[in-house]
Design an enzyme around this catalytic site. Structure first.
Site, PDB file in Angstrom:
ATOM      1  N   HIS A 296       0.365  -8.812  -2.539  1.00  0.00           N
ATOM      2  CA  HIS A 296      -0.758  -8.796  -1.668  1.00  0.00           C
ATOM      3  C   HIS A 296      -2.508  -9.014  -3.389  1.00  0.00           C
ATOM      4  CE1 HIS A 296      -1.139  -8.683   3.091  1.00  0.00           C
ATOM      5  NE2 HIS A 296      -0.090  -7.846   2.409  1.00  0.00           N
ATOM      6  N   ASP A 356       1.561  -2.505   1.198  1.00  0.00           N
ATOM      7  CA  ASP A 356       2.189  -3.271   2.346  1.00  0.00           C
ATOM      8  C   ASP A 356       2.493  -4.471   1.812  1.00  0.00           C
ATOM      9  OD1 ASP A 356      -0.768  -3.612   1.721  1.00  0.00           O
ATOM     10  OD2 ASP A 356      -0.093  -5.085   3.561  1.00  0.00           O
ATOM     11  N   GLU A 357       4.311  -4.378   3.075  1.00  0.00           N
ATOM     12  CA  GLU A 357       3.806  -6.297   2.989  1.00  0.00           C
ATOM     13  C   GLU A 357       4.833  -6.635   1.697  1.00  0.00           C
ATOM     14  OE1 GLU A 357       2.269  -7.493   6.786  1.00  0.00           O
ATOM     15  OE2 GLU A 357       1.334  -7.395   5.106  1.00  0.00           O
ATOM     16  N   VAL A 358       5.712  -6.412   0.540  1.00  0.00           N
ATOM     17  CA  VAL A 358       6.064  -6.785  -0.277  1.00  0.00           C
ATOM     18  C   VAL A 358       7.652  -7.598  -0.452  1.00  0.00           C
ATOM     19  CG1 VAL A 358       6.903  -6.034  -2.678  1.00  0.00           C
ATOM     20  CG2 VAL A 358       5.032  -4.728  -1.044  1.00  0.00           C
ATOM     21  N   ASP A 409       4.683   1.045   5.048  1.00  0.00           N
ATOM     22  CA  ASP A 409       5.523   0.591   4.305  1.00  0.00           C
ATOM     23  C   ASP A 409       6.055   1.491   3.150  1.00  0.00           C
ATOM     24  OD1 ASP A 409       3.588  -1.170   4.852  1.00  0.00           O
ATOM     25  OD2 ASP A 409       4.649  -3.100   4.963  1.00  0.00           O
TER      26      ASP A 409
END
Lengths: 557, 496
Positions: A296, A356-358, A409
């Site tokens: 992000h 998050d969301e790597v 995460d």
């Protein structure tokens, strides 16, 4: 109500209220529908007392630890005066201003306490002379130090609020302001009521995303107002993300000059940020900044070349970039300097690191990253690389005396963090997993209010039971609160407020009030409708729950 | 030759897309100091034409939002000529001169909207317009938006603001669903009790005669018709409060239950009341159409009522309550016909009447229903795919955009009977707090479907950047239009 509720002052701000309000819900032509969120204990009588803005004062009690000059309460008094009397004008003659102070305070004064307590007292008298309306009461609010829990009490001769902290006093004033109502002729009344109150969870947050759309400062301030009305106490500022970097860093000005949607009009200057923080503080709201990494971060790369991982395709750089490059020492030097600035700009003792969301694809494609993996002995396990990165960032913030919060995460890897659970599905399974590991947890999964849906969905957000998992008392205490997330893909200043309110207020009650007393959607509905009308009256563009009307409709068109 | 690609802040185009649009990269500065609208010498309309006089003023401000009386410079001066022409409306802009030919004043208002969207500012705040030729006309003549002021009261200001935004998207019908079950905010001069007893509040939640006149005349200046709907015989709970005896008393176990159903079709007094009410409505609302509703009539209460059953016997309807409903509607249509109004009804009651226009609203195969109506030779308005009050993600705009109203088997003649479409914004969950962001820019997607050529506007991908640009224009004009996706506008919404 003579419940004594001794509280201990932990490391967090606690706004524990002990309100003894003598007020009536059921009777009277425009009876109060009650307080939102529901106080822990609430008793009221039909007996009502007139309240006159001409004779109404907030005064600090003589023994109060807080006195005039306490900016939080001075401001709160002013603000709540206007909220209680929205159509107040300075018309009447000053001769009606007869203040009669209560001489008998129910004391039990103990000496010094490091905590501030307040005693909110309502003194009344019949002013048959001096040209004042005979049946008016005058109101004075005293603040005194009390070593009993926060409480507020209003009766024929007396209104008192004891709060352990100034923040508790601010919450108590909110409660008080919701108890005053107008009859059809515009006269103000308050009923006899007793209230004991304290929040169920200490962390009651709202996340705003100022990267996917820029929110003008005014929109943030307005949200802070509405948050205070529902007793939220944390503004989680998801300030930067892939699409834009509006935070104007003094250390790295290029981040916003190159990474914002517009370098002048779509940024938060240092003074904007200070303004938001000090405004929030006066409402008793903490500002929790989030600088999400290593994913992000697309917008970061524009102003900080070399920070992001160059992605490869077929052995050569593809020209696109992935997450922050975890293989370079320069990354950590940059992060250390950035978080040093963030730590001093944002006074809160917590900082949100995201995580998050790597997406591992880009890391995997990059030969330098792969060499680094080898060197570190991570093999092909990119979660180890991610853990390594987060560990480093947590070390940086720890050295700055900040406690780190991360999205779920990356919780597996660290022991010093607080975890925010956000994924849909069995979120309580995840909560349980986190508390079993002994970490504190914030629940966000069920409260993604940016997801569009019918307004009556409020019940979906209301009927969430954050502690309904198998676990010890000790483990359940690790659930420190919850958070409403308002992501910005489809939200900006045009629709933020109606999308947030009054649905977020439903969450507020879940986080503040006793679960057993607030388990019924049917019972909550008329109270929430009434509260939504109060929000409209205060200029908050809160959308309707269903067919119906408010006495004062929204006028801000 | 579209110059979308050139110039620093090139025009993204016009929304809804004109039928024919050619532009060149050549651009001309426009200066508010030297800008005038002038009636062409041969124009049938001249100064004193209130619609255009007002439109000139309004569009001047819209074109130059930050106009101040600053420096007069070496700019070209612009004059807009309006001349009467018996060709379709067209707009042509060349150096120092733009001319707009419109057949009617309403066409001229639409043309001014188009022109206003062509003017843009560069980074230094200077205004420009590119060389452009446009021929334009609407695909459908009825392009409506329904607002529901019964389930929630909408302050007049909210209605006026909606009319502004409608004009920007070239909508031309405001369908005012003014009363319904929950409240009766229309203050009738003939039957004042209807609102004094049936409104949410008899003083603060009503539309006075002067409010209604204000809405109508405001709409007219934008070229928008106001189509009133007084829905009956169902959806009339609030009517009963101020007009005792109007609604059917429901029975339970042989005795009145105390509740009321639809309007009572068995009583002559009902039709006398309706005749007087619609006489008033016809004179208050000048439009030649009136919407009679007729949807969702529940027969349970009629069936329970012994007087209604006796009436059924007498009329020879047997047990078929659709015949009773038809009889009722027939009577109301007769009333409005006598007042020289054409009636519009919801699809529920179209079967029975030949003199009505039908609005198709039910979900499912709505084109099947459209086809059924046009086969019967009646004109039809399509609303089914455009219920924008249904909540959903904003990017749903594409769902509203990719509707093909004429994609049914039928003759050219039959397709001509589809006179347009309508966005419905029902009020269960909508009031002044969320009306605008829920309506815009999604309704604008519908506007393009109803105005523009279908072949030129079939691609969602092509429309997306244009709609984004248009949404920024709406923000700039103070319309609280919600975002379509991640991004920003030069001028964000400031009305907080």
């Amino acid at each position: 109500m003579d419940v004594m509720f001794m509280i201990t002052c932990g490391r967090y701000i606690r706004s524990i209220l002990y309100l003894l309000l003598l007020i009536s819900v059921q009777f009277g032509p425009h009876a109060v529908e009650g307080v939102w969120p529901l106080p822990q204990a609430f008793t009221s009588s039909p007996e009502r007392y007139p309240v006159n803005s001409q004779d109404f004062y907030f005064v600090y009690g003589r023994q109060s630890a807080a006195q005039q000059g306490c900016s939080v309460l001075d401001t709160a008094f002013k603000r709540y005066f206007s909220l209680i009397f929205p159509d107040h004008n300075s018309g009447r003659s000053a001769s009606t201003m007869a203040i009669v102070r209560v001489t008998q305070m129910r004391t039990l004064l103990r000496d010094v306490s490091i905590n501030q307590h307040m005693y909110l007292s309502h003194s009344t008298t019949r002013n048959g002379h001096n040209g004042s309306p005979a049946d008016r009461l005058s109101w004075t609010i005293y603040l005194v130090p009390f070593c009993v829990p926060d409480n507020l009490s209003i009766s024929a001769g007396k209104a008192s609020l004891n709060a352990e902290t100034v923040w508790g006093a601010v919450r108590g004033l909110e409660t008080f302001s919701q108890l005053v109502y107008q009859d059809d002729f515009g006269s103000y009344f308050v009923n006899k009521t007793e209230i004991d109150d304290f929040p169920r969870f200490q962390f009651r947050g709202i996340l705003l995303d100022t990267s996917r759309h820029f929110l003008p400062v005014q929109a943030i301030l307005k949200t802070l107002d509405a948050m205070a009305y529902s007793k939220f106490n944390v503004f989680h500022w998801h300030i930067v993300d892939d699409p834009s970097f509006p935070y104007q860093s003094s250390t790295f000005p290029d981040l916003s000059s190159k990474g914002a949607f517009h370098p002048m009009t779509h940024i938060y200057t240092q003074s904007d940020v200070r303004r938001v923080i000090s405004y929030a503080r006066l409402w008793g709201i903490r500002v929790l900044p989030e600088f999400d990494s290593p994913g992000h971060t697309t917008s970061w790369g524009k102003g900080q070349p070399g920070l992001l991982t160059p992605c490869y395709k077929g052995g050569t750089p593809s020209g696109t970039f992935g997450p922050v490059n975890p293989a370079l020492p320069s990354t950590y030097r940059f992060m250390a300097r950035l978080f040093k600035e963030v730590s001093s700009v944002f006074p809160d003792s917590y900082v949100h690191l995201g995580g998050d969301e790597v997406d591992f694809h880009c890391w995997r494609s990059n030969p330098d990253v792969r060499v680094f993996m080898q060197k570190m002995g991570f093999g092909g396990d990119f979660t180890k690389l991610e853990a390594f990165y987060i560990e480093n960032i947590v070390n940086i913030t720890s050295a700055l005396n900040k406690t780190s919060i991360v999205w779920q995460d990356v919780f597996d890897y660290h022991e010093r963090v607080m975890v925010e659970v956000w994924r849909a599905g069995c979120y309580l399974c995840e909560v349980r997993r986190v508390v079993k590991a002994g970490l504190r947890v914030i629940l966000a999964s069920p409260w993604y209010l940016d997801q569009p849906g019918p307004t009556h969905n409020w019940a979906r957000y209301y009927t969430v039971w954050p502690l309904a998992f198998k676990g010890s008392e000790e483990q359940k205490k690790l659930v420190i609160g919850g958070e409403v997330c308002m992501w910005g893909e489809y939200v900006d200043a045009t629709n933020l407020t109606p999308r947030l309110w009054p649905r977020a207020s439903a969450v507020a009650e879940r986080l503040w009030s006793d679960e057993k007393q607030t388990s019924s959607v049917d019972k909550a509905f008329p109270r929430l409708q009434d509260f939504r009308c109060k929000l409209l009256r205060r200029g908050i563009q809160a959308e309707p729950l269903y067919v119906g009307h408010c006495k004062h409709e929204y006028q801000g068109i």
